[in-house]
Design a protein around this motif. Structure first.
Motif, mmCIF file in Angstrom:
data_model
loop_
_atom_site.group_PDB
_atom_site.id
_atom_site.type_symbol
_atom_site.label_atom_id
_atom_site.label_comp_id
_atom_site.label_asym_id
_atom_site.label_seq_id
_atom_site.Cartn_x
_atom_site.Cartn_y
_atom_site.Cartn_z
ATOM 1 N N PRO A 1 0.836 -1.203 0.000
ATOM 2 C CA PRO A 1 0.000 0.000 0.000
ATOM 3 C C PRO A 1 0.873 1.256 0.000
ATOM 4 C CG PRO A 1 -0.819 -1.589 1.586
ATOM 5 C CD PRO A 1 0.498 -2.106 1.106
ATOM 6 N N SER B 1 -4.223 7.411 -1.831
ATOM 7 C CA SER B 1 -3.575 6.145 -1.509
ATOM 8 C C SER B 1 -4.111 5.031 -2.385
ATOM 9 C CB SER B 1 -3.739 5.801 -0.030
ATOM 10 O OG SER B 1 -5.110 5.810 0.335
ATOM 11 N N THR C 1 -4.247 0.649 -2.365
ATOM 12 C CA THR C 1 -4.053 -0.518 -1.521
ATOM 13 C C THR C 1 -3.334 -1.637 -2.278
ATOM 14 O OG1 THR C 1 -6.097 -1.647 -2.152
ATOM 15 C CG2 THR C 1 -6.241 0.034 -0.408
ATOM 16 N N ARG C 2 -3.098 -2.710 -1.550
ATOM 17 C CA ARG C 2 -2.475 -3.883 -2.145
ATOM 18 C C ARG C 2 -3.299 -4.417 -3.308
ATOM 19 N NH1 ARG C 2 1.314 -7.300 -0.751
ATOM 20 N NH2 ARG C 2 1.700 -6.093 1.142
#
Length: 115
Positions: free
Chosen positions: A33, A50, A52-53
């Motif tokens: 992330p 942002s 995320t994975r």
């Protein structure tokens, strides 16, 4: 150790666009992330966007609909496409892990929005 290098900043007129890049190297999973942050003159550093994975994205309200975060896992690089830039977007932009790790703040890249 992790090394993050931001690039792509510059001077742009209001309404213009820029694409920032964050090249990651070292002991970091390309799916980690990641976040973009910024610090305007006289203000605290703030979170901007942002990813995320699993490549879900989130944005601060002030940039929602104008900025897009993305990543190229093969290049271990995260991008921030910034459109419809406003003078209030003027800041030094940084990338870091999510949540951020104080060990990995880089030099950032300056974005200046001005006529």
């Amino acid at each position: 150790q992790v090394h993050l290098v931001e690039s792509g900043g510059g001077l742009v007129q209001p309404g213009g666009s820029l694409r920032l890049s964050c090249a990651a190297s070292g002991n970091i999973d390309p799916s980690n992330p990641m976040g973009w942050y910024r610090q305007a003159p006289g203000k605290q550093r703030e979170w901007v966007a942002s990813i995320t994975r699993y490549d879900s994205t989130s944005y601060a309200g002030s940039v929602e609909g104008r900025f897009t975060i993305s990543r190229d896992k093969a290049k271990n690089t995260v991008y921030l496409q910034m459109n419809a830039l406003e003078p209030e977007d003027t800041a030094v932009y940084y990338c870091n892990l999510l949540p951020n790790d104080r060990r990995y703040w880089g030099q950032g890249t300056q974005v200046t929005v001005s006529a």
